[in-house]
Write an enzyme that holds these catalytic residues in place. Sequence first.
Site, PDB file in Angstrom:
ATOM      1  N   GLY A  12      65.967   1.518  24.924  1.00 22.28           N
ATOM      2  CA  GLY A  12      67.008   0.109  25.614  1.00 22.28           C
ATOM      3  C   GLY A  12      67.319  -0.971  25.092  1.00 22.28           C
ATOM      4  O   GLY A  12      66.820  -2.227  25.436  1.00 22.28           O
ATOM      5  N   ARG A  65      75.198  21.730  31.135  1.00 22.12           N
ATOM      6  CA  ARG A  65      75.027  20.809  30.617  1.00 22.12           C
ATOM      7  C   ARG A  65      76.409  20.493  31.669  1.00 22.12           C
ATOM      8  O   ARG A  65      76.435  19.326  32.152  1.00 22.12           O
ATOM      9  CB  ARG A  65      75.448  20.725  29.334  1.00 22.12           C
ATOM     10  CG  ARG A  65      75.290  19.804  28.617  1.00 22.12           C
ATOM     11  CD  ARG A  65      74.994  20.218  26.770  1.00 22.12           C
ATOM     12  NE  ARG A  65      77.002  20.333  27.109  1.00 22.12           N
ATOM     13  CZ  ARG A  65      77.850  20.354  25.330  1.00 22.12           C
ATOM     14  NH1 ARG A  65      76.424  20.566  24.886  1.00 22.12           N
ATOM     15  NH2 ARG A  65      78.959  20.797  25.592  1.00 22.12           N
ATOM     16  N   ASN A 107      79.697   4.016  21.240  1.00 20.24           N
ATOM     17  CA  ASN A 107      78.672   5.242  20.649  1.00 20.24           C
ATOM     18  C   ASN A 107      77.924   3.844  19.556  1.00 20.24           C
ATOM     19  O   ASN A 107      79.028   3.291  18.716  1.00 20.24           O
ATOM     20  CB  ASN A 107      78.712   6.296  20.524  1.00 20.24           C
ATOM     21  CG  ASN A 107      76.989   6.998  20.111  1.00 20.24           C
ATOM     22  OD1 ASN A 107      76.535   6.409  20.853  1.00 20.24           O
ATOM     23  ND2 ASN A 107      77.287   7.450  19.363  1.00 20.24           N
ATOM     24  N   HIS A 109      75.010   4.117  16.483  1.00 20.65           N
ATOM     25  CA  HIS A 109      74.617   5.249  16.021  1.00 20.65           C
ATOM     26  C   HIS A 109      73.960   4.531  14.634  1.00 20.65           C
ATOM     27  O   HIS A 109      74.689   3.787  13.775  1.00 20.65           O
ATOM     28  CB  HIS A 109      75.868   6.955  15.163  1.00 20.65           C
ATOM     29  CG  HIS A 109      75.066   7.524  14.860  1.00 20.65           C
ATOM     30  ND1 HIS A 109      74.257   8.643  15.335  1.00 20.65           N
ATOM     31  CD2 HIS A 109      75.280   7.985  13.344  1.00 20.65           C
ATOM     32  CE1 HIS A 109      74.035   9.218  14.294  1.00 20.65           C
ATOM     33  NE2 HIS A 109      74.242   8.706  13.222  1.00 20.65           N
TER      34      HIS A 109
HETATM   35  C1  GRF Z   1      69.260   3.403  18.175  1.00 17.44           C
HETATM   36  O1  GRF Z   1      68.451   3.290  16.757  1.00 17.44           O
HETATM   37  C2  GRF Z   1      70.492   3.808  18.659  1.00 17.44           C
HETATM   38  O2  GRF Z   1      71.868   3.488  17.275  1.00 17.44           O
HETATM   39  C3  GRF Z   1      70.548   4.862  18.659  1.00 17.44           C
HETATM   40  O3  GRF Z   1      69.469   5.656  19.585  1.00 17.44           O
HETATM   41  C4  GRF Z   1      68.881   4.207  18.997  1.00 17.44           C
HETATM   42  C5  GRF Z   1      68.576   3.169  20.872  1.00 17.44           C
HETATM   43  O4  GRF Z   1      67.015   2.733  20.682  1.00 17.44           O
HETATM   44  N1  GRF Z   1      72.173   6.272  19.423  1.00 17.44           N
HETATM   45  P1  GRF Z   1      67.352   1.334  22.253  1.00 17.44           P
HETATM   46  O5  GRF Z   1      66.455   2.540  23.088  1.00 17.44           O
HETATM   47  O6  GRF Z   1      68.318   0.225  22.161  1.00 17.44           O
HETATM   48  O7  GRF Z   1      66.052   0.959  22.119  1.00 17.44           O
END
Ligand code: GRF
Length: 217
Positions: A12, A65, A107, A109
Amino acid sequence: MIKMVVLISGRGSNLTSLLNAATSGAIPARIVGVISNRPDAMGLQTAETHGVPTCVIDHRGFAEREQFDVAVAAAIDGFTPDLVVLAGFMRILGQAFVRRYENRLINIHPSLLPAFPGLHTHRRALAEGVRIHGCTVHFVTPDLDHGPVIVQAAVPVLDDDDEATLAARVLVQEHQVYPLAVRWFAEGRLHLRNGRVWLDMPQADGMALIAPQSVAG
Ligand code: GRF
């Protein structure tokens, strides 16, 4: 002021950066709910510390799902958000779910998409020997880690990097660009045209950003 719901699965840290941006007034958005598919997600405690309502929908309780997706959608809709933010949410969402939140589901990534969709992006970047790596905020489409790019941030890959050092360098950028993307969305600056994002701002702020081309400029 827009309302947003954040979906998480773990640590998080992106949620924290969004909470900080929202509570400091840096972005005209309020996080009205946090949903996790894992009861032990650390981010749930962060949300509770900030007084944000949380909700756990454990995917292991669903045989199909699609049923999980329906339950998550019901929880989201209970918060009546303008924007749904995936922040380290580790479940693949089905087509019906994605369509339901079309153009208001984003999202982050940890790669410069379309390079390295999927898992272990930092390990794969190192294995490929790329010299530039980074992160991408994008609108979500039914294809995994795909969709119109809102903003990207690039970082160098250094010779002595390992997965942890590279991930840490990218994460610093994630915490910059996700609040920025939310701000642009909240300010109504993002426009989707022919499957691409256009930003109506003469200049994007931020150092390492490779921002969408400006419509106004
Ligand atoms: C991050 O690297 C994000 O880009 C990916 O998952 C990770 C989540 O990290 N989708 P966090 O839970 O926000 O610390």
